[in-house]
Motif scaffolding. Structure first.
Motif, PDB file in Angstrom:
ATOM      1  N   THR A  48     -52.445   5.220 -41.187  1.00  0.00           N
ATOM      2  CA  THR A  48     -54.080   3.966 -41.885  1.00  0.00           C
ATOM      3  C   THR A  48     -54.254   4.468 -39.869  1.00  0.00           C
ATOM      4  N   VAL A  49     -55.214   3.361 -39.962  1.00  0.00           N
ATOM      5  CA  VAL A  49     -56.119   2.812 -38.711  1.00  0.00           C
ATOM      6  C   VAL A  49     -55.090   2.026 -37.597  1.00  0.00           C
ATOM      7  N   ARG A  50     -55.397   1.233 -38.916  1.00  0.00           N
ATOM      8  CA  ARG A  50     -54.029  -0.275 -38.526  1.00  0.00           C
ATOM      9  C   ARG A  50     -52.662   0.273 -38.121  1.00  0.00           C
ATOM     10  N   ASP A  51     -52.323   0.961 -38.816  1.00  0.00           N
ATOM     11  CA  ASP A  51     -50.606   1.801 -37.609  1.00  0.00           C
ATOM     12  C   ASP A  51     -50.743   2.376 -36.613  1.00  0.00           C
ATOM     13  N   CYS A  52     -52.026   2.559 -36.409  1.00  0.00           N
ATOM     14  CA  CYS A  52     -52.462   3.921 -35.022  1.00  0.00           C
ATOM     15  C   CYS A  52     -52.258   2.263 -34.647  1.00  0.00           C
ATOM     16  N   ARG A  53     -53.266   1.303 -34.500  1.00  0.00           N
ATOM     17  CA  ARG A  53     -53.933   0.304 -33.423  1.00  0.00           C
ATOM     18  C   ARG A  53     -52.256  -0.687 -33.627  1.00  0.00           C
ATOM     19  N   ARG A  54     -51.428  -1.028 -34.774  1.00  0.00           N
ATOM     20  CA  ARG A  54     -49.978  -1.255 -33.831  1.00  0.00           C
ATOM     21  C   ARG A  54     -49.384  -0.335 -33.108  1.00  0.00           C
ATOM     22  N   GLU A  55     -48.813   0.425 -33.416  1.00  0.00           N
ATOM     23  CA  GLU A  55     -48.337   1.446 -31.844  1.00  0.00           C
ATOM     24  C   GLU A  55     -49.807   1.259 -30.597  1.00  0.00           C
ATOM     25  N   LEU A  56     -50.660   1.163 -30.577  1.00  0.00           N
ATOM     26  CA  LEU A  56     -51.501   1.230 -29.589  1.00  0.00           C
ATOM     27  C   LEU A  56     -50.802  -0.120 -28.982  1.00  0.00           C
ATOM     28  N   LYS A  57     -50.852  -0.812 -29.841  1.00  0.00           N
ATOM     29  CA  LYS A  57     -50.145  -2.726 -29.242  1.00  0.00           C
ATOM     30  C   LYS A  57     -48.788  -2.717 -28.592  1.00  0.00           C
ATOM     31  N   ALA A  77     -51.309   6.871 -25.291  1.00  0.00           N
ATOM     32  CA  ALA A  77     -52.924   6.104 -26.094  1.00  0.00           C
ATOM     33  C   ALA A  77     -53.835   7.132 -26.334  1.00  0.00           C
ATOM     34  N   TYR A  78     -54.507   8.386 -26.077  1.00  0.00           N
ATOM     35  CA  TYR A  78     -54.821   9.001 -26.180  1.00  0.00           C
ATOM     36  C   TYR A  78     -54.442   9.721 -27.560  1.00  0.00           C
ATOM     37  N   LEU A  79     -53.046  10.694 -27.798  1.00  0.00           N
ATOM     38  CA  LEU A  79     -52.579  10.741 -29.812  1.00  0.00           C
ATOM     39  C   LEU A  79     -53.105   9.782 -30.199  1.00  0.00           C
ATOM     40  N   LEU A  80     -52.721   8.797 -30.157  1.00  0.00           N
ATOM     41  CA  LEU A  80     -53.169   7.492 -31.041  1.00  0.00           C
ATOM     42  C   LEU A  80     -54.721   6.924 -31.504  1.00  0.00           C
ATOM     43  N   ASP A  81     -55.778   7.863 -30.241  1.00  0.00           N
ATOM     44  CA  ASP A  81     -57.056   7.921 -30.425  1.00  0.00           C
ATOM     45  C   ASP A  81     -57.136   8.796 -31.372  1.00  0.00           C
ATOM     46  N   LEU A  82     -56.849  10.032 -30.836  1.00  0.00           N
ATOM     47  CA  LEU A  82     -57.111  11.197 -31.925  1.00  0.00           C
ATOM     48  C   LEU A  82     -56.519  10.833 -33.723  1.00  0.00           C
ATOM     49  N   THR A  83     -55.686  10.892 -33.421  1.00  0.00           N
ATOM     50  CA  THR A  83     -55.038  10.335 -34.679  1.00  0.00           C
ATOM     51  C   THR A  83     -55.510   9.260 -35.411  1.00  0.00           C
ATOM     52  N   SER A  84     -56.294   8.736 -34.724  1.00  0.00           N
ATOM     53  CA  SER A  84     -56.652   7.510 -35.485  1.00  0.00           C
ATOM     54  C   SER A  84     -58.268   7.659 -36.097  1.00  0.00           C
ATOM     55  N   ARG A  85     -59.084   8.638 -35.410  1.00  0.00           N
ATOM     56  CA  ARG A  85     -60.183   9.035 -35.686  1.00  0.00           C
ATOM     57  C   ARG A  85     -59.843  10.293 -37.239  1.00  0.00           C
ATOM     58  N   MET A  86     -58.806  10.956 -36.786  1.00  0.00           N
ATOM     59  CA  MET A  86     -59.029  11.968 -38.074  1.00  0.00           C
ATOM     60  C   MET A  86     -58.800  10.596 -38.755  1.00  0.00           C
ATOM     61  N   ILE A  87     -57.927  10.179 -39.451  1.00  0.00           N
ATOM     62  CA  ILE A  87     -57.601   9.160 -40.735  1.00  0.00           C
ATOM     63  C   ILE A  87     -58.993   8.526 -41.238  1.00  0.00           C
ATOM     64  N   GLU A  88     -60.100   8.396 -39.544  1.00  0.00           N
ATOM     65  CA  GLU A  88     -60.653   7.641 -40.227  1.00  0.00           C
ATOM     66  C   GLU A  88     -61.381   9.276 -41.408  1.00  0.00           C
ATOM     67  N   ARG A  89     -62.454  10.390 -40.261  1.00  0.00           N
ATOM     68  CA  ARG A  89     -62.921  11.225 -40.679  1.00  0.00           C
ATOM     69  C   ARG A  89     -61.942  11.564 -42.218  1.00  0.00           C
ATOM     70  N   SER A  90     -60.797  11.171 -42.537  1.00  0.00           N
ATOM     71  CA  SER A  90     -60.726  12.051 -43.808  1.00  0.00           C
ATOM     72  C   SER A  90     -60.787  10.970 -44.869  1.00  0.00           C
ATOM     73  N   GLU A  91     -60.381   9.953 -44.470  1.00  0.00           N
ATOM     74  CA  GLU A  91     -60.974   8.727 -45.564  1.00  0.00           C
ATOM     75  C   GLU A  91     -62.715   8.948 -45.648  1.00  0.00           C
ATOM     76  N   LEU A  92     -63.621   9.184 -44.418  1.00  0.00           N
ATOM     77  CA  LEU A  92     -65.135   9.241 -44.690  1.00  0.00           C
ATOM     78  C   LEU A  92     -65.364  11.001 -45.504  1.00  0.00           C
ATOM     79  N   GLU A  93     -64.580  11.404 -45.851  1.00  0.00           N
ATOM     80  CA  GLU A  93     -64.421  12.740 -46.671  1.00  0.00           C
ATOM     81  C   GLU A  93     -64.283  13.151 -47.938  1.00  0.00           C
ATOM     82  N   LYS A  94     -63.100  11.903 -48.242  1.00  0.00           N
ATOM     83  CA  LYS A  94     -62.762  11.704 -49.673  1.00  0.00           C
ATOM     84  C   LYS A  94     -64.300  10.523 -50.337  1.00  0.00           C
ATOM     85  N   ARG A  95     -64.163   9.521 -48.984  1.00  0.00           N
ATOM     86  CA  ARG A  95     -65.218   9.092 -50.446  1.00  0.00           C
ATOM     87  C   ARG A  95     -66.569   9.873 -50.047  1.00  0.00           C
ATOM     88  N   ILE A  96     -67.167  10.668 -49.531  1.00  0.00           N
ATOM     89  CA  ILE A  96     -68.368  11.803 -49.935  1.00  0.00           C
ATOM     90  C   ILE A  96     -68.106  12.436 -50.669  1.00  0.00           C
TER      91      ILE A  96
END
Length: 106
Positions: A48-57, A77-96
């Motif tokens: 989840t994006v929350r997991d990425c945010r926790r690791e970034l902290k 941090a760059y890799l965590l950002d990419l991961t969180s963006r992929m998670i967001e996109r995946s969630e949006l794709e499922k919702r669409i």
């Protein structure tokens, strides 16, 4: 490897350096063996994006305390950002897809 300098045998023998004798017949420089890495850390859960945010902290705190270099922290941090963006996109794709399926059912 293309772009790497070819060892000049004639100029080295004039300076008394015979290290070229260890090179392969092509005269190309071989890469040195990789340096050993530290043992891998436990597998992270980045679902989840929350997991990425926790690791970034954690990453920020480690860099701030000098436990890791800022260069390493930046790369991770760059890799965590990419991961969180992929998670967001995946969630949006499922919702669409769910909305489209709902629309097709009507």
């Amino acid at each position: 490897m293309s772009g790497w300098p070819i060892h000049n045998q004639s100029s080295d023998t004039k300076n008394g350096d015979a290290s070229w004798a260890k090179l392969p017949a092509t005269g190309a420089i071989e890469a040195s063996p990789p340096t050993p890495r530290k043992a891998a850390s436990p597998r992270l859960r980045l679902e989840t994006v929350r997991d990425c945010r926790r690791e970034l902290k954690k990453l920020f705190i480690a860099a701030r305390n000098g436990e890791i270099t800022t260069q390493t922290a930046t790369r991770l941090a760059y890799l965590l950002d990419l991961t969180s963006r992929m998670i967001e996109r995946s969630e949006l794709e499922k919702r669409i897809e769910a909305l489209e399926a709902q629309d097709a059912a009507q």
